[in-house]
Scaffold this motif. Sequence first.
Motif, PDB file in Angstrom:
ATOM      1  N   HIS A 146     -60.024   5.731 -32.945  1.00  0.00           N
ATOM      2  CA  HIS A 146     -58.885   4.821 -32.898  1.00  0.00           C
ATOM      3  C   HIS A 146     -59.061   3.780 -31.798  1.00  0.00           C
ATOM      4  CE1 HIS A 146     -55.369   6.124 -35.498  1.00  0.00           C
ATOM      5  NE2 HIS A 146     -56.391   6.822 -35.932  1.00  0.00           N
ATOM      6  N   GLU A 147     -59.557   4.190 -30.647  1.00  0.00           N
ATOM      7  CA  GLU A 147     -59.771   3.230 -29.554  1.00  0.00           C
ATOM      8  C   GLU A 147     -60.794   2.171 -29.953  1.00  0.00           C
ATOM      9  OE1 GLU A 147     -60.823   5.850 -26.369  1.00  0.00           O
ATOM     10  OE2 GLU A 147     -58.734   6.105 -25.708  1.00  0.00           O
ATOM     11  N   TYR A 197     -53.141   2.519 -36.580  1.00  0.00           N
ATOM     12  CA  TYR A 197     -52.907   2.477 -35.131  1.00  0.00           C
ATOM     13  C   TYR A 197     -51.705   1.619 -34.768  1.00  0.00           C
ATOM     14  CZ  TYR A 197     -56.285  -1.471 -35.541  1.00  0.00           C
ATOM     15  OH  TYR A 197     -56.969  -2.615 -35.911  1.00  0.00           O
ATOM     16  N   GLU A 217     -59.131  -0.178 -32.550  1.00  0.00           N
ATOM     17  CA  GLU A 217     -58.118  -1.035 -31.946  1.00  0.00           C
ATOM     18  C   GLU A 217     -58.708  -2.212 -31.169  1.00  0.00           C
ATOM     19  OE1 GLU A 217     -54.231   0.926 -30.400  1.00  0.00           O
ATOM     20  OE2 GLU A 217     -55.790   2.466 -30.232  1.00  0.00           O
ATOM     21  N   GLN A 218     -59.893  -2.027 -30.608  1.00  0.00           N
ATOM     22  CA  GLN A 218     -60.455  -3.108 -29.796  1.00  0.00           C
ATOM     23  C   GLN A 218     -60.844  -4.309 -30.653  1.00  0.00           C
ATOM     24  OE1 GLN A 218     -63.923  -1.462 -27.871  1.00  0.00           O
ATOM     25  NE2 GLN A 218     -65.252  -1.823 -29.628  1.00  0.00           N
ATOM     26  N   SER A 232     -48.695   3.094 -32.448  1.00  0.00           N
ATOM     27  CA  SER A 232     -48.277   2.389 -31.232  1.00  0.00           C
ATOM     28  C   SER A 232     -46.799   2.031 -31.232  1.00  0.00           C
ATOM     29  CB  SER A 232     -49.091   1.094 -31.077  1.00  0.00           C
ATOM     30  OG  SER A 232     -48.690   0.134 -32.048  1.00  0.00           O
TER      31      SER A 232
END
Length: 309
Positions: free
Chosen positions: A293-294, A23, A297-298, A27
């Motif tokens: 992915h979200e 990720y 990423e957190q 980004s």
Amino acid sequence: MPEPGSGEVRVCIHASGINPSDYKVRSGAQGPLPDGNVTPHSDGAGIIEAVGKGVSSDQIGQRVWLFNVNRTEDGQAQGNRGTAAEQIVVKAELAAPLPDGISFEQGACLGVPAMTAHRALMADGPVKDQWVLVTGGAGAVGQCAIALAKWAGARVIATVSGPEKAEIARQAGADYIINYREENLPAAVLTLTGGKRIDRIIDVALSDTMKEAHLYLKQGGVIAHYATSDPAAPLPYRSLLVANAVVRFVFVYAISAQARQNAIEDINACLQTGALKLKIKRSFPLDQIVAAHEFAEQGGFAGKVILTV
């Protein structure tokens, strides 16, 4: 359906592993993406269904774990074809045999973490009977480094930030646990070793660790690191100089073919003992890759995030 070319195999993917680099690349944090469509993920596991010219047909049907598959030839840049797919063509040398009894889900966790851990741990010689400190022992690389170090005969100290992560590091095989938020690291290390300075540090945060490493690292000891919290942090030059410290940089995507082969052999041997088993925090189906992915990423959790296909 992709067809394998010379020296390639086609793998039916059963699981695909998500790493922070996946990720971060997406980004733009690690440079521009290549032209064209990009299928993410370096790591995965599945079954070889077809082979190209120069690859033995005996490999058809073999269970494999994959690594480095969406990198350029030299490992320096992002490629276009990763493991977040139903079928993928890769160079045969990037498909390592997956031992019997090891799930595809576990196989998909291995590539970046296990090979990073192996290179950091073994690049400077055997660790049998040595003291090894693994910082971030509950992370994916940390768990692999602990398991591999114990398998190789080392005495292992792991640092963690709390009780839950302490238990993960302990299950990975750590002999001793230090909560770096509550204890003075140099003092705690020397207490555990009876005052003996340690041989090797496998490090996830070089900019933090190197400030005091000279206080508990032996003369000529190794700090092998693969990440840092501050890329611009000043180097404590004099302290490391006097300690004759070896500071090893580990960028797993660009290690030599021989280092890769050594890693595959040792990782598989360790897997077969049952010592190496990564914690999987959550699994998503392939069509929920955005949510996967979200979630990854957190952050704020221990364990791998994977896709199942």
